[in-house]
Every structure is written in C-alpha cells, then in structure tokens.
Enzyme design. Structure first.
Site, mmCIF file in Angstrom:
data_model
loop_
_atom_site.group_PDB
_atom_site.id
_atom_site.type_symbol
_atom_site.label_atom_id
_atom_site.label_comp_id
_atom_site.label_asym_id
_atom_site.label_seq_id
_atom_site.Cartn_x
_atom_site.Cartn_y
_atom_site.Cartn_z
ATOM 1 N N ARG A 264 -4.456 7.476 17.344
ATOM 2 C CA ARG A 264 -5.782 7.575 16.724
ATOM 3 C C ARG A 264 -6.852 6.923 17.593
ATOM 4 N NH1 ARG A 264 -8.363 8.654 11.504
ATOM 5 N NH2 ARG A 264 -6.405 9.453 10.667
ATOM 6 N N GLU B 51 -12.651 3.368 5.810
ATOM 7 C CA GLU B 51 -12.604 2.921 7.202
ATOM 8 C C GLU B 51 -13.869 3.157 8.023
ATOM 9 O OE1 GLU B 51 -8.031 3.461 8.533
ATOM 10 O OE2 GLU B 51 -8.984 5.243 7.696
ATOM 11 N N GLU C 131 0.678 -1.880 4.496
ATOM 12 C CA GLU C 131 1.199 -0.521 4.598
ATOM 13 C C GLU C 131 2.675 -0.530 4.964
ATOM 14 O OE1 GLU C 131 0.311 3.751 6.844
ATOM 15 O OE2 GLU C 131 -1.190 2.166 6.891
ATOM 16 N N ARG D 60 -7.463 -1.486 9.042
ATOM 17 C CA ARG D 60 -8.637 -0.659 8.734
ATOM 18 C C ARG D 60 -9.232 0.008 9.987
ATOM 19 N NH1 ARG D 60 -13.150 -3.219 4.751
ATOM 20 N NH2 ARG D 60 -14.039 -1.294 3.925
ATOM 21 N N THR E 81 -2.962 11.653 10.594
ATOM 22 C CA THR E 81 -2.548 12.492 11.724
ATOM 23 C C THR E 81 -1.085 12.893 11.604
ATOM 24 O OG1 THR E 81 -2.272 10.449 13.010
ATOM 25 C CG2 THR E 81 -4.322 11.681 13.315
ATOM 26 N N PHE F 164 -7.319 1.881 11.974
ATOM 27 C CA PHE F 164 -6.043 2.381 12.498
ATOM 28 C C PHE F 164 -6.140 2.854 13.954
ATOM 29 C CE2 PHE F 164 -2.178 5.083 12.365
ATOM 30 C CZ PHE F 164 -1.326 4.267 11.659
ATOM 31 N N ALA G 226 -5.688 5.513 5.696
ATOM 32 C CA ALA G 226 -6.400 6.591 6.382
ATOM 33 C C ALA G 226 -7.629 7.052 5.596
ATOM 34 C CB ALA G 226 -5.476 7.777 6.659
ATOM 35 N N PHE H 85 -6.032 -3.871 3.593
ATOM 36 C CA PHE H 85 -6.644 -3.550 4.885
ATOM 37 C C PHE H 85 -5.671 -2.952 5.894
ATOM 38 C CE2 PHE H 85 -8.617 -7.622 3.332
ATOM 39 C CZ PHE H 85 -9.718 -7.034 2.735
ATOM 40 N N GLN I 154 0.820 -1.209 0.000
ATOM 41 C CA GLN I 154 0.000 0.000 0.000
ATOM 42 C C GLN I 154 0.855 1.261 0.000
ATOM 43 O OE1 GLN I 154 -2.654 -2.221 3.251
ATOM 44 N NE2 GLN I 154 -3.220 -0.083 3.082
#
Length: 776
Positions: free
Chosen positions: A322, A725, A244, A354, A454, A356, A523, A240, A209
């Site tokens: 988060r 998400e 990442e 998903r 963020t 996060f 995100a 998902f 990702q």
C-alpha cells in the site's frame, strides 16, 4: 411520553448524531473487558519476555517461577496442542512462544498462570534463561548492508519508460528520506479473557479489530475447529490497526490456559510490556531518483521503499504494497517504477497502523515535490498543482487504475482561497526577512487515498438484523467499535431503512457466533461494508413486510409506502410496531442475514496491474508554524482542513475523525520517536519516554470543514466516503511548513530534507545545516 417513545432524531441519516457510547465514555460506565465481572476462579496470565535482541536459547529454568506464591503453572511451546503460531500470513513465522531462538528483545518465551495478575507478573521475573548471543540487525540501513533479507515477497509497480524518462529529463535529483515508525498507544491495552465451555468450546472476549482471525488462530492453537470458538467484542478503547493482528497472541494464551486448567483466564500486559512486545507502524527509508523539467513537471520516478518489517512477516507485505499504491499521492507520473523492500530486522514485527503504509508512500512523494520546488525556487504548491492527476488524461496510476473521480483540483483551490494561503505565505516570507530568531513556515498539501482492502477477499461483510413483535430491532454485524463511531453509523442506516427512531435499535456486540467469517475493521471500510450489509438485511425484511401489508389490507404493493414511523397503505397509516405484530401473527419472518461485497475491484499482484480501489477520498490541509532557531522548538499556529467524505453519514462523527486523524498524524511526524539502545531494547516504552500529542499540542486555530458538495459517484451506503484513514495524511503539511521555516535560514536556496519525526532536535540540526549552506 416515556423514554422509549421520545424520538432521538427523526432525520436519522446524514445528521450529526452523537456517538452511541458517548455518555458512557464520559461517565465511565462503558464496559471494557477489564470491567467485566470475572467468573469464579478466574486465572491470570502474564508473559515472560526475552532480554536479548537475537540469541540462541541455551537453557530455561522455571523452578523459581513455579514455586512463587499463587502460581498455578507455566506455559511454553510444549504445552500447545495445535500450532505454535499466530501469524496472519501464509508463512506461519510468528510463534506464540519462542523455540530455540529469540529474534527480538521482548519476544514472548513463556507465560505464567497464577491466581492473581500481580502474582503472575512478579513470578514472570523469576525465570532463569541462558542465552548465546547472535548478531542482530536494527534498522533499514543495517538490514540493507547485511544483504537485505526480506520477510515477505516484494512488489514492483511500473508504467512507462523509466530509464528513458530519467535520461531525457532536463533536470534530475536523487535523495533519501527516513520516515519514523509509531506506537499505537491505544487507551485500552491488549487484553483477552477466555471462558472454557463443554467439549472443545471456548468463548473469547478479545480487544480485537478482527474477531474472525482471533477465532481462526485460537482454533489452530488448540487444534480444534472454528465452530468451537466464539469471539465477542463489545468495544475497544482504541485500536488504530494495533489490534488487527496483535491481539491474536493474547487471546491464544488465555485460551490455552483456560482449556488446560478448565478455568477462565485473563491476560493484560503492562503498558511497558505491551509496547515492547507488540508491533508498530513500519518505519521506512525511501531512496528516489526523479527527472523533471524547468516548470517542475515530473517526467519520471524511480524509488525503492525500504521497510523495517521486524522478525516476521505479519502484515509487512500488504503494508509495503500500500505504500507503493500511494507513492503517487495526487500526482501523475508519465514514467514510474517503485519497489518495496520489506526487510528482516531483530525488532518486534511491525503491523497495521492507520493508513497502512499509505502515509509513508505519500511522505516520499511529498519529499521529491519539495525538493523540486526548492531546486527551482518556487512555491511547493505550484509544483503540486503542476503535477496533479487530470480528469480525462494524465490520470493512470502506477498500478494502471484510471482515476475516474478526481476532485483534488477543486478541494485544493477552495482551501487555498478559504485559508487565505497566498497572502499568508507572502506575509511569512516578509516576516522571515526581518526576524532573526523566530522563523515561520506555511504549506498546503493534498491527499488522495484509495479505499478498499488490497486483499480483494476482505472486501465483504455480513450483518444480522432481528425485528421483534414490538418493533424493536437487534442489529449485529461484523464490524468492531474502537471509538470511531462505526456502530452508530450502521444503526443510523438501519433506522433510516425502516423509518424508525434510533432508540428502536439495539446495537449488539460483535460476535463470530452471530456473523461468521468477518473481515477486519480496517482499511477505512467499516461503514462501507457493514452499512451495506445491514441495509441488505433490512431490505429483505422490508420486502416481506410490504407483501404482508398488501395482503393483510387487500391492497396493491404499489399503494403501500414506507414513511417515517411506519407504512401508509392507501390513506391509512400503520405504525411500524403494529405492522411487525401483525406480521408475527401471520408467520412472516422478521429476521434476515445481509451480505455485501465491494464491486468493480480486482488486482493482479504478479503483474502489478488492476483496479484495487473502489474509489478515492480526497482532502487538503494548510499548516502554519513558528520555529525558534536557537533551540529547535516550534509551535503549530494554525491549521485549515477541507476534507472529502462524500455525503456524510454523520458529520459530527466525521469531523471528529478528521480532527483526531490529523492530530495523530502530526504526532507521528513530529514527536513520536521510537528509540532502541545498543542492545536492541526499545527504550521509548511508556508515557515517560514516548511523547504522543497532548491537548496543548492542538493548534490554537484549527478550522476543519467537510466538502459538503461532494457525493460519491459510486453507490456506497448513502453515497458516503470512508473517513478513518485519509485525514491522517493531512498532517504532512506540518512537516512541509517546518521545512519552509528551516529553509528560510538559507534564503530558501536549499531543500531542507528533514527526516521524520521532525523533533526539535532535528529542526535544530536542520537549522545548523542551513546556516552552513548560507555561509557558502
């Protein structure tokens, strides 16, 4: 009329257009990395994994490995010319291969390179490694008991006078909830193929990702500059969040082997090893202290979010951040203090998934809402409504951002009415009075989810648009396609911008050689960022074409208008392809690099204050369940959802995302249980031991609607809102409905307090606890 002239959809944007790869997915012709033709002489790598949760490495003997049939060589940390690290954080605490010590069962220690994948896999089992065992830490409570070592810096969000608010509150409750983790269980596992080039060059095909991060990691591992590494991603079979950061290691190993032996190399672990060695959703334990009044209005909240981070930092800092950002969900707290504890454990380093951290934050909030409702003998929906954010006051979050776009009241009210919630709840209460074995439950829960990274610098995107002489278009951008429909949405943006049909657009694979310095597709920001970047590129080209048309036809630019299929110049219509051909002959540039950065956002982590989210997405769900109190088994009988995606770019794709997100969330909260044994080995590492939702788990009545009246007040692409998400957290209503069914055994006098995942075993234990409470 040939296929290139047939329109797919004239009204391109805001229409339910099929996924660009949909027919390929169905027919099996969609090309993934394992489908690609391998270069002649391609090698295959396989990882050798540790068999201890925490231990010193005393010795390693690879003689049997090297002597195995087909083996070309073995890679260890000593073979890395650059950094032995693939950590996405500044801590550099995630080695490719363990050195001196292993810190979780399944940690990569070496890699075997062989002529075939089977030969490499078999040879990896022949290594002889001697260990000296060390004490190991398994979970949040064990980590806290051992002193609470943190893998990264904690965060505190605070507003108002918490101690005073708690002390003055007429009522007060304390509690804790354990929230389980989740494996990504993507259809396509981790995989990478590296092809060496001349000089330092290497091309990586990676299921990731975040292509630019893979580029960065491979460059650091090889000790070369970023421009020597090109990372290509056509599509992933699911991500998902699991791709990442977790793809970094596999790409790095493939690149190491490719450059060492000057041959292409591919690596793909089995599902069992993939699950053992890659990170998962963080599990949390939330301890809370809440003050409230007789009406159920919350006055003060103090909570600690303990997190099983694993052995390294990975993304545990931003994930636990988060979680705190969503500890309010849709509720205003006059006084609040929430703190994170990202704790070191001897388990695989947990990572993005998903939501996060947002789902865990919201689950904690919904737990104390539920506790208050049962303490007061009220419908939890009444407590939720009593604590919703306001629209002109009571609208400041724990991180001091003002909620300016609050539509949660309307969303909840409309769903409450359309789902016939009140009548159904009354009928369920009546049913439970007479039914001795089967108990029912119903719950309506809201979602307010902040949209933006963020980490502010990630809120940027690039795109590259080429228009050719025949009017056909090449579209490249930094977003990656993992089945979620990003490619088709951005293609719709481009088609709409130029007024052409979708079949004019050729969607190109994501490549760091086309668009540099890309952000992760995560995100929920893929369409927001890349759609706007592509639109910017289109606007540049359109401005040149407009000036060209005015000059060519000796007209004022104000008399030139873009229309479907081309441009009108006065009373004359010029087809798009004809306009492009004439622009080429007149040396007009028909290529542009677009760029977008999200406005308005800022965040100061040190003070816990800022405006980290560009906007909020809202939704609500009603779930109804039936529970067998003798076995703990249950069915989800009906689900109703109303969700806010702003002005949808593609309603068909968005509804699919809502349905899929809800079911995946339901799996996290009900059936997907991660279990480690007393030696620290993950035992739920295959479909045989880890239960994801099946088609049969989809509720027989499943009503999903978009809030079609919603339009994003911010100037996002097409005034849409993110959809990846936010729907995931709608599944919290299933947990709350199960809680009601369990609580009915004790006449709703005791809060059910079910930990997640709410498996049949946990339901049965909850029922037995309620029976004891009912007996007094």
């Amino acid at each position: 009329m040939n296929k290139h002239e047939a329109p797919i959809n004239l009204a391109v944007l805001h229409t339910g257009t099929r996924h660009d790869s949909g027919p390929k997915h169905v027919t099996g012709t969609a090309e993934y990395i394992d489908d690609m033709i391998e270069p002649v002489g391609t090698m295959h790598a396989y990882l050798g994994l540790s068999t201890r949760a925490h231990a010193e490495i005393v010795s390693m003997d690879f003689s049997a490995v090297r002597a195995a049939p087909g083996v070309i060589g073995v890679l260890t940390a000593e073979d890395i010319p650059g950094e032995n690290d693939v950590s996405p954080s500044h801590k550099h605490d995630e080695p490719i291969f363990a050195v001196g010590k292993v810190q979780f069962w399944g940690q990569p220690v070496f890699a075997v390179i062989a002529e075939t994948r089977d030969a490499a896999r078999r040879a990896a089992q022949l290594a002889k490694i001697d260990y000296a065992d060390l004490d190991w830490i398994a979970d949040v409570r064990a980590a806290q008991a051992a002193g609470g070592r943190l893998v990264t810096e904690p965060l505190k969000l605070e507003r108002g006078q918490v101690e005073a608010g708690l002390a003055a509150a007429p009522r007060r409750l304390q509690g804790a909830i354990a929230i389980g983790g989740q494996d990504h269980f993507y259809l396509e596992g981790q995989i990478a193929m590296a092809v060496p080039g001349e000089d330092e060059d290497v091309v990586i095909h990676s299921s990731t990702q975040h292509p630019s991060e893979v580029q960065l990691m491979v460059a650091a591992v090889l000790g070369i500059r970023h421009n020597a590494v090109t990372v290509n991603v056509r599509r992933m079979g699911g991500g998902f969040g699991g791709k990442e950061t977790q793809g970094n290691l596999f790409a790095a190993v493939a690149a190491l082997a490719a450059k060492k032996w000057n041959r292409a190399c591919k690596i793909r672990p089995d599902r069992d090893d993939d699950m053992q060695s890659t990170g998962k959703r963080h599990d949390f334990v939330v301890d809370y202290d809440v003050g409230y009044d007789e009406s159920g209005k919350i006055l003060a909240v103090d909570a600690v979010y303990g997190t099983r981070a694993g052995f390294s930092s990975d993304l545990s800092g931003p994930v636990s951040d988060r979680a705190l950002f969503h500890a309010d969900n849709a509720y205003f707290y006059p006084a609040v203090r929430v703190r994170s504890e990202p704790l070191y454990t001897n388990t695989v380093s947990n990572t993005a998934f998903r939501g996060f951290g947002g789902p865990q934050g919201m689950m904690g909030a919904e737990r104390w809402i539920e506790d208050i409702a049962y303490a007061l003998g009220k419908d939890p929906l009444d407590i939720r409504k009593a604590n919703f954010y306001g629209t002109d006051k009571d609208n400041v979050t724990p991180y001091h951002q003002v909620v300016e776009d609050n539509i949660v009241h309307r969303v909840v009210d409309e769903l409450e009415a359309s789902s016939d919630y009140q009548a159904r709840r009354k009928a369920i209460i009546d049913f439970n009075k007479t039914s001795t074995v089967v108990k029912k439950g119903i719950a309506l829960t809201p979602v307010k989810f902040g949209i933006s990274f963020t980490a502010t610098w990630y809120n940027q995107a690039g795109a590259l648009v080429h228009v050719y002489k025949d009017g056909s278009i090449h579209l490249s951008h930094g977003g990656t396609e993992m089945g979620q429909g990003l490619y088709i949405k951005v293609a719709q943006v481009v088609a709409d911008a130029f007024g052409v049909n979708l079949d004019n657009i050729k969607i190109m694979p994501t490549s760091t050689g086309k668009v540099p310095n890309t952000s992760a597709t995560a995100a929920s920001s893929g369409s927001d960022l890349n759609g706007m970047a592509a639109w910017d590129a289109c606007e540049q080209i359109k401005a040149r074409l407009l000036a060209h048309a005015a000059k060519l036809y000796q007209a004022e630019e104000s008399d030139c208008h873009w229309v479907q299929g081309g441009m009108t110049i006065g009373r004359e219509f010029v087809p798009f392809a004809e306009l492009c051909a004439s622009a080429y002959l007149n040396r007009v540039q028909l290529s542009a690099a677009g760029f977008y950065k999200t406005p308005k956002i800022h965040w100061d982590r040190a003070t816990g204050k800022g405006h980290p989210f560009y906007y909020f997405a809202y939704g609500a769900s009603v779930s109804e369940v039936s529970v067998d109190t003798l076995t703990g088994e249950y069915n989800v009988d009906r689900v109703d959802i109303l969700h806010d995606v702003g002005k949808s770019l593609n309603p068909a794709i968005d509804i699919g995302q809502i349905e899929g997100g809800f079911i995946q969330g339901m799996g996290w909260l009900t059936s997907e249980e991660l279990v480690w044994d007393d030696k620290g080995q993950l035992r739920t590492h295959a479909p045989s031991t880890y239960k994801i939702p099946l088609a049969s788990d989809v509720p027989p009545v499943f009503n999903v609607k978009l809030a079609e009246w919603s339009v994003n007040r911010e100037p996002t692409i097409g005034r849409s809102k993110a959809v990846g998400e936010p729907p995931f957290m709608l599944a919290i209503s299933v947990v709350e409905a199960l809680g009601m069914a369990v609580a009915s055994v004790a006449d709703y006098r005791v809060a059910p307090r079910l930990d997640t995942p709410v498996t049949p075993e946990r339901v049965l234990m909850g029922v037995e606890r309620m029976k004891r409470e009912a007996r007094g």
